[in-house]
Design an enzyme around this catalytic site. Structure first.
Site, PDB file in Angstrom:
ATOM      1  CD  GLN A 253      56.105  15.922  60.887  1.00  0.00           C
ATOM      2  OE1 GLN A 253      56.466  16.987  60.535  1.00  0.00           O
ATOM      3  NE2 GLN A 253      55.504  14.821  62.307  1.00  0.00           N
TER       4      GLN A 253
ATOM      5  CB  THR B  53      31.811   6.559  51.583  1.00  0.00           C
ATOM      6  OG1 THR B  53      30.648   5.503  51.603  1.00  0.00           O
ATOM      7  CG2 THR B  53      31.593   8.165  50.933  1.00  0.00           C
TER       8      THR B  53
ATOM      9  CB  CYS C 217      55.877  12.822  83.315  1.00  0.00           C
ATOM     10  SG  CYS C 217      57.469  12.258  84.178  1.00  0.00           S
TER      11      CYS C 217
END
Lengths: 394, 130
Positions: A180, A238, A334
């Site tokens: 961040q 790769t 929640c």
């Protein structure tokens, strides 16, 4: 109905800068070779890859050979922590903080399951790591301290200079998750003692799926991915050359102090505007200091706002904002299986109620002052509406 | 997280029967401290033509997530005008089906709504029997 989007979830991801995409597209359609191939198509990709490595290394004053490209922040964090742990036996001890990103927190939990010794350092009410506890926790068998540089939820910027000194004195490795903070807070590996740094592209208007790990010369890691000899034999597979090219371009564009000033100004305006409402609190470091400092040595990420509103729940605030075209995020309950509020908000001392009423607004360079004005109009009305249907208010 | 369906989001924008009733005949309060949802259901009881007791008016106050607010609204919509016996039989599945299914992780929110309704009816009966 056409609705204008106001994107305030730049801590989740950002819009790719068109200039970044332009640089990348050449590496999809023209310079598409595999950087490990010896023919000219391979070598032109290889050249782009190494230029990108050099430019990203330069941005933190590191050597190109100290940059390992990965798929992003989570992989970099895994490689740094497990890479150190697995290079030793499981009798070693590793330290982190209570406010880490899941990719560090859960890596530590996994190491604990494998028998490693782990410690989680407490933070104060603004989210700063307890330096006394940190120093005391470092023991004979401690090998690594891993701390998030700029916190993704509450924006706290840790004092990595001091933590780096402690680690040097105690002779343990120091890893920072700078996903961040990268390009928002200066990082100079010659000035601070840090051994491993996780970086990423998509938080700074680069593409998703690309990141890097800075590995200081001489630091031994056990690789997690077996296969080819790519990335100094530390990360088989790769290379995502177009992504890496985009990453380097994003870093170049982000390296611009006017972006930081712009975001800081918008952040302060938004925070001041929201704190003027009743029954709100700012989570994370206060910005009073930043106003005095005119943006220098800020203790809070220039793009982070995290606010708790009493008597309402974060997800419904986000739901009504979304209905108005505004993208935000919440550390509220929640949404996770545990139904527990964010561990970061709990660690800084919020009650479950306060944590449930929180939202995070995270800015990017493309946000405008008009957008902030609109949010300051819309958001208070939403809070009012939600409080009106709350049983907790008379 | 699994996203909400369009029906839920439409109801969330304009939930029905939100608010309070002064001097309710019954009040049901439920709260889930862990997930943070708090829900109060208020009822006024009247009689239908057959003389059966019915839910004449119902309101709900909610602090909670999108699922909690929409389940609150839906439970009042399902209960309004029903006899107390019918209203008591409303299950969490009824609420959830009427919403066109909540994301699985949010299913517990619909339990709160019908719990609060049952408590409001119980509250009315216990007051009446005093």
């Amino acid at each position: 109905m056409l609705m204008k989007t106001i994107y305030l979830d730049n801590g989740a991801t950002t819009k790719v800068d068109p200039k970044v995409l332009e640089k990348m597209s050449v590496y999809y359609t023209e310079k598409y070779g595999n950087a490990s191939s010896l023919h000219h198509k391979g070598q032109e990709a290889k050249m782009g890859l190494e230029e990108a490595r050099e430019s990203i290394a330069k941005s933190i004053n590191a050597k190109p050979s100290e940059i390992i490209f990965t798929s992003g922040g989570s992989e970099s964090n895994n490689l740094a922590i497990k890479g150190v742990a697995f290079s030793k036996n499981n009798r070693v001890h590793l330290i982190t903080s209570e406010i880490e990103h899941h990719s560090v927190e859960r890596t530590f939990e996994e190491l604990k399951r494998q028998g490693y010794e782990t410690s989680f350092i407490k933070v104060d009410k603004e989210g700063f790591v307890d330096l006394v506890q940190l120093e005391n926790e470092i023991k004979e068998n401690t090998v690594l301290v891993s701390i998030i540089h700029g916190n993704n939820e509450i924006g706290t910027i840790q004092d990595i200079e001091t933590i780096g000194k402690i680690c040097k004195k105690k002779k343990v490795l120091f890893h920072i998750d700078a996903v961040q903070s990268f390009t928002k807070v200066p990082i100079d590996v010659k000035k601070i003692n840090v051994d491993l740094i996780s970086l990423n592209a998509h938080k700074i208007h680069g593409p998703k799926g690309v990141g890097a790990l800075y590995v200081r010369d001489g630091v031994k890691l056990k690789k997690l991915n077996d296969g080819g000899d790519q990335e100094y034999r530390l990360r088989a597979g790769t290379e995502n050359v177009p992504g890496i090219i985009g990453f380097a371009e994003a870093v170049k564009l982000a390296n611009n102090s006017s972006n930081i000033k712009h975001m800081t100004k918008l952040r302060n305006k938004l925070i001041d505007g929201l704190l003027a409402l009743e029954d709100v609190r700012l989570n994370g470091p206060s910005i009073d200091e930043s106003k005095k400092l005119f943006g220098k040595d800020d203790r809070r990420l220039c793009n982070n706002i995290n606010i708790s509103f009493k008597y309402v729940e974060g997800e419904s605030i986000g739901g009504y904002m979304d209905a108005k075209g505004i993208c935000s995020s919440t550390g509220s309950a929640c949404s996770s299986k545990s139904l527990k509020p964010s561990h970061v908000l709990t660690a800084i001392g919020l009650t479950p109620e306060e944590a449930h009423g929180s939202i995070r607004l995270s800015l990017g360079k493309f946000n405008t002052e008009e957008e902030i004005d609109l949010v300051l109009e819309v958001l208070p009305a939403i809070i009012k509406k939600l409080r009106k249907i709350s049983p907790l208010i008379k | 997280m699994e996203a909400y369906n369009k029906k839920v989001l439409a109801l969330f924008k304009h939930p029905k029967n939100m608010g309070k009733i002064e001097n309710p005949d019954g009040l049901g309060k439920v709260g889930n401290a862990i997930c943070g949802d708090i829900l109060w259901v208020y009822i006024k009881v009247g009689k239908n033509k057959k003389g059966q007791e019915i839910i004449k008016d119902i309101k709900v106050s909610t602090t909670g997530c999108i699922a909690a607010i929409t389940s609150s609204s839906m439970v009042t919509q399902l209960a309004k005008g029903k006899t107390l016996e019918q209203a008591e039989k409303i299950t969490k599945e009824d609420v959830n089906n009427a919403l066109g299914k909540l994301p699985e992780i949010k299913f517990h929110c619909s339990i709160l709504a019908q719990d609060a309704l049952k408590k409001a009816i119980q509250d009315y009966r216990s007051k009446k029997n005093k």
